[in-house]
Design an enzyme around this catalytic site. Structure first.
Site, mmCIF file in Angstrom:
data_model
loop_
_atom_site.group_PDB
_atom_site.id
_atom_site.type_symbol
_atom_site.label_atom_id
_atom_site.label_comp_id
_atom_site.label_asym_id
_atom_site.label_seq_id
_atom_site.Cartn_x
_atom_site.Cartn_y
_atom_site.Cartn_z
ATOM 1 N N ARG A 15 -39.641 24.854 -20.912
ATOM 2 C CA ARG A 15 -40.799 25.208 -22.188
ATOM 3 C C ARG A 15 -40.491 24.746 -23.665
ATOM 4 O O ARG A 15 -41.118 24.858 -24.537
ATOM 5 C CB ARG A 15 -40.902 26.980 -22.149
ATOM 6 C CG ARG A 15 -41.852 27.252 -21.005
ATOM 7 C CD ARG A 15 -41.845 28.377 -21.229
ATOM 8 N NE ARG A 15 -42.056 28.995 -20.126
ATOM 9 C CZ ARG A 15 -42.405 29.540 -18.714
ATOM 10 N NH1 ARG A 15 -41.062 29.597 -18.964
ATOM 11 N NH2 ARG A 15 -42.775 29.996 -17.879
ATOM 12 N N PHE A 52 -34.858 18.489 -32.990
ATOM 13 C CA PHE A 52 -34.987 19.886 -32.713
ATOM 14 C C PHE A 52 -33.993 20.630 -33.187
ATOM 15 O O PHE A 52 -32.917 19.537 -32.559
ATOM 16 C CB PHE A 52 -35.939 20.662 -30.885
ATOM 17 C CG PHE A 52 -35.487 19.849 -30.465
ATOM 18 C CD1 PHE A 52 -35.152 18.552 -29.311
ATOM 19 C CD2 PHE A 52 -34.738 20.826 -29.414
ATOM 20 C CE1 PHE A 52 -34.373 18.445 -28.540
ATOM 21 C CE2 PHE A 52 -33.968 20.310 -28.547
ATOM 22 C CZ PHE A 52 -34.029 19.504 -28.125
ATOM 23 N N ARG A 93 -28.288 13.972 -23.732
ATOM 24 C CA ARG A 93 -29.733 14.073 -22.889
ATOM 25 C C ARG A 93 -29.937 12.136 -22.386
ATOM 26 O O ARG A 93 -29.917 12.286 -21.106
ATOM 27 C CB ARG A 93 -30.939 14.614 -23.421
ATOM 28 C CG ARG A 93 -31.983 14.711 -22.692
ATOM 29 C CD ARG A 93 -32.576 15.617 -23.637
ATOM 30 N NE ARG A 93 -32.478 17.317 -23.401
ATOM 31 C CZ ARG A 93 -31.966 17.267 -25.108
ATOM 32 N NH1 ARG A 93 -32.500 16.591 -25.724
ATOM 33 N NH2 ARG A 93 -31.452 18.683 -24.463
ATOM 34 N N ASP A 151 -30.339 21.664 -19.050
ATOM 35 C CA ASP A 151 -29.445 22.666 -19.279
ATOM 36 C C ASP A 151 -28.197 22.451 -20.487
ATOM 37 O O ASP A 151 -27.629 22.047 -20.392
ATOM 38 C CB ASP A 151 -28.919 23.866 -18.759
ATOM 39 C CG ASP A 151 -28.706 25.202 -19.487
ATOM 40 O OD1 ASP A 151 -29.556 25.373 -20.050
ATOM 41 O OD2 ASP A 151 -27.343 25.959 -20.062
ATOM 42 N N SER A 152 -28.674 21.864 -21.712
ATOM 43 C CA SER A 152 -28.104 21.492 -22.710
ATOM 44 C C SER A 152 -26.984 23.106 -24.057
ATOM 45 O O SER A 152 -27.769 23.458 -23.976
ATOM 46 C CB SER A 152 -28.868 20.790 -23.129
ATOM 47 O OG SER A 152 -29.899 21.592 -23.612
ATOM 48 N N GLY A 198 -39.220 19.918 -27.755
ATOM 49 C CA GLY A 198 -38.304 18.955 -28.482
ATOM 50 C C GLY A 198 -37.633 17.897 -27.209
ATOM 51 O O GLY A 198 -37.740 16.906 -27.201
ATOM 52 N N LYS A 199 -37.373 18.893 -26.047
ATOM 53 C CA LYS A 199 -37.054 18.570 -25.353
ATOM 54 C C LYS A 199 -38.478 17.398 -24.577
ATOM 55 O O LYS A 199 -38.069 16.587 -23.609
ATOM 56 C CB LYS A 199 -36.201 19.838 -24.360
ATOM 57 C CG LYS A 199 -35.316 20.368 -24.426
ATOM 58 C CD LYS A 199 -34.560 20.936 -22.964
ATOM 59 C CE LYS A 199 -33.369 22.122 -23.294
ATOM 60 N NZ LYS A 199 -33.412 22.389 -22.212
ATOM 61 N N TYR A 252 -30.185 22.055 -33.106
ATOM 62 C CA TYR A 252 -29.096 21.680 -34.217
ATOM 63 C C TYR A 252 -28.634 20.506 -34.426
ATOM 64 O O TYR A 252 -28.057 20.088 -35.317
ATOM 65 C CB TYR A 252 -27.753 22.219 -33.668
ATOM 66 C CG TYR A 252 -27.545 23.586 -32.964
ATOM 67 C CD1 TYR A 252 -27.368 24.930 -33.736
ATOM 68 C CD2 TYR A 252 -27.717 24.512 -32.126
ATOM 69 C CE1 TYR A 252 -27.323 26.111 -32.973
ATOM 70 C CE2 TYR A 252 -27.927 25.309 -30.583
ATOM 71 C CZ TYR A 252 -27.509 26.197 -31.785
ATOM 72 O OH TYR A 252 -27.295 27.639 -31.531
ATOM 73 N N ASP A 253 -30.133 19.508 -34.469
ATOM 74 C CA ASP A 253 -30.422 17.885 -34.837
ATOM 75 C C ASP A 253 -29.818 17.717 -36.391
ATOM 76 O O ASP A 253 -28.712 17.351 -36.860
ATOM 77 C CB ASP A 253 -31.401 17.248 -34.163
ATOM 78 C CG ASP A 253 -31.558 17.202 -33.135
ATOM 79 O OD1 ASP A 253 -30.463 17.038 -32.702
ATOM 80 O OD2 ASP A 253 -32.564 16.491 -32.501
HETATM 81 P P1 ITT Z 1 -35.619 25.157 -21.434
HETATM 82 O O1 ITT Z 1 -34.794 26.494 -20.788
HETATM 83 O O2 ITT Z 1 -37.211 25.915 -21.017
HETATM 84 O O3 ITT Z 1 -35.776 24.417 -21.357
HETATM 85 P P2 ITT Z 1 -34.326 26.428 -23.762
HETATM 86 O O4 ITT Z 1 -34.622 25.964 -25.468
HETATM 87 O O5 ITT Z 1 -33.986 27.902 -23.624
HETATM 88 O O6 ITT Z 1 -35.225 25.310 -23.270
HETATM 89 P P3 ITT Z 1 -31.435 25.914 -23.204
HETATM 90 O O7 ITT Z 1 -31.591 27.073 -22.751
HETATM 91 O O8 ITT Z 1 -30.608 24.603 -22.803
HETATM 92 O O9 ITT Z 1 -32.629 25.476 -23.660
HETATM 93 O O10 ITT Z 1 -31.545 25.747 -24.729
HETATM 94 C C1 ITT Z 1 -30.356 24.487 -25.067
HETATM 95 C C2 ITT Z 1 -30.477 25.062 -26.879
HETATM 96 O O11 ITT Z 1 -30.121 24.347 -27.573
HETATM 97 C C3 ITT Z 1 -31.823 24.614 -27.456
HETATM 98 O O12 ITT Z 1 -32.736 25.306 -27.571
HETATM 99 C C4 ITT Z 1 -30.930 24.363 -28.706
HETATM 100 O O13 ITT Z 1 -30.936 25.066 -29.919
HETATM 101 C C5 ITT Z 1 -30.160 23.123 -28.335
HETATM 102 N N1 ITT Z 1 -30.204 22.232 -28.083
HETATM 103 C C6 ITT Z 1 -30.223 21.665 -26.804
HETATM 104 N N2 ITT Z 1 -30.104 20.022 -26.946
HETATM 105 C C7 ITT Z 1 -30.609 19.618 -28.842
HETATM 106 C C8 ITT Z 1 -30.125 18.534 -28.748
HETATM 107 O O14 ITT Z 1 -31.276 17.540 -29.113
HETATM 108 N N3 ITT Z 1 -30.465 18.276 -30.371
HETATM 109 C C9 ITT Z 1 -30.589 19.686 -30.881
HETATM 110 N N4 ITT Z 1 -30.234 21.258 -30.559
HETATM 111 C C10 ITT Z 1 -29.578 21.224 -28.915
#
Ligand code: ITT
Length: 197
Positions: free
Chosen positions: A9, A153, A182, A70-71, A12-13, A155-156
């Site tokens: 959801r 988006f 990613r 998941d990131s 940014g992803k 912490y970028d």
């Molecule tokens: P979905 O589970 O729906 O994919 P989410 O935002 O909850 O969305 P995560 O559980 O994977 O996703 O949490 C990842 C968080 O880590 C995300 O909200 C960002 O704060 C951070 N994050 C992940 N990738 C990032 C990126 O490329 N740049 C900056 N922050 C990132």
């Protein structure tokens, strides 16, 4: 591949993933394209557990192959925090701004020489027939004392990318998609799909 569901959801992803999947998939859907798409409880201890959980629920619910990302951010001097809690570092429902403010606060007393961190991405690919694969990516950097840049988006703006000497939010999406955690995981996913042809 004909149809792939991307179980996220996070807008940014989605933007980054659409371009990382270019030419690989005929039709991409995401959570917002379905009514009552499951809200996975991300209670795993690792990125891999959470990614697999999201992808399994999406494949089961939609009947299509699903990919979940998941990131998060791992800061060495904070014992790996925020880690799997990156999305809710400042509490349930926290915004990117809330999480960034907490990160700045937690890093306030960490000297510049000890601000090593990494963004980590685990992609889980799950099909309704039960195929399960995971792909990892990582990028190293340093935590900045103050936000820089308007792009990306999460912490970028606080993440200085070692190989560019700019914050992740100062990169164009094309630059970010060349080097990010990613992007590295997606290169492995792309290789996997091509090896399956
Ligand atoms: P979905 O589970 O729906 O994919 P989410 O935002 O909850 O969305 P995560 O559980 O994977 O996703 O949490 C990842 C968080 O880590 C995300 O909200 C960002 O704060 C951070 N994050 C992940 N990738 C990032 C990126 O490329 N740049 C900056 N922050 C990132």
């Amino acid at each position: 591949m004909k149809h792939l569901v991307v179980a996220t959801r996070n807008k940014g992803k989605i933007l980054e993933i659409n371009s990382l999947l270019a030419g690989l998939v005929d039709q991409i859907s995401c959570a917002a394209d379905f009514v009552d798409f499951p809200e996975t409880v991300e209670d795993g201890a690792t990125f891999e557990e959470n990614a697999l959980k999201k992808a399994r629920e999406a494949a089961m619910f939609t009947g299509y192959p699903a990919l979940a990302d998941d990131s998060g951010l791992v800061v060495d001097a904070l014992d790996g925090r925020p880690g799997v809690f990156s999305a809710r570092y400042a509490g349930a429902g926290a915004s990117d701004a809330d999480n960034n403010a907490r990160l700045v606060e937690e890093c306030r007393n960490i000297p510049e020489t000890h601000r090593q961190a990494a963004f980590v991405c685990v992609l889980a690919f799950v099909t309704p027939e039960g195929v399960e694969r995971v792909f990892n990516g990582r990028i190293n950097g340093q935590i900045l004392s103050a936000a820089r840049g308007e792009g990306g988006f999460g912490y970028d703006p606080l993440f200085l990318v070692d190989c560019f000497g700019r914050s992740m939010a100062e990169l164009t999406i094309i630059e970010k998609n060349l080097v990010s955690h990613r992007a590295k995981a997606f290169i492995k996913f792309r290789e996997y799909l091509e090896s399956m042809k």
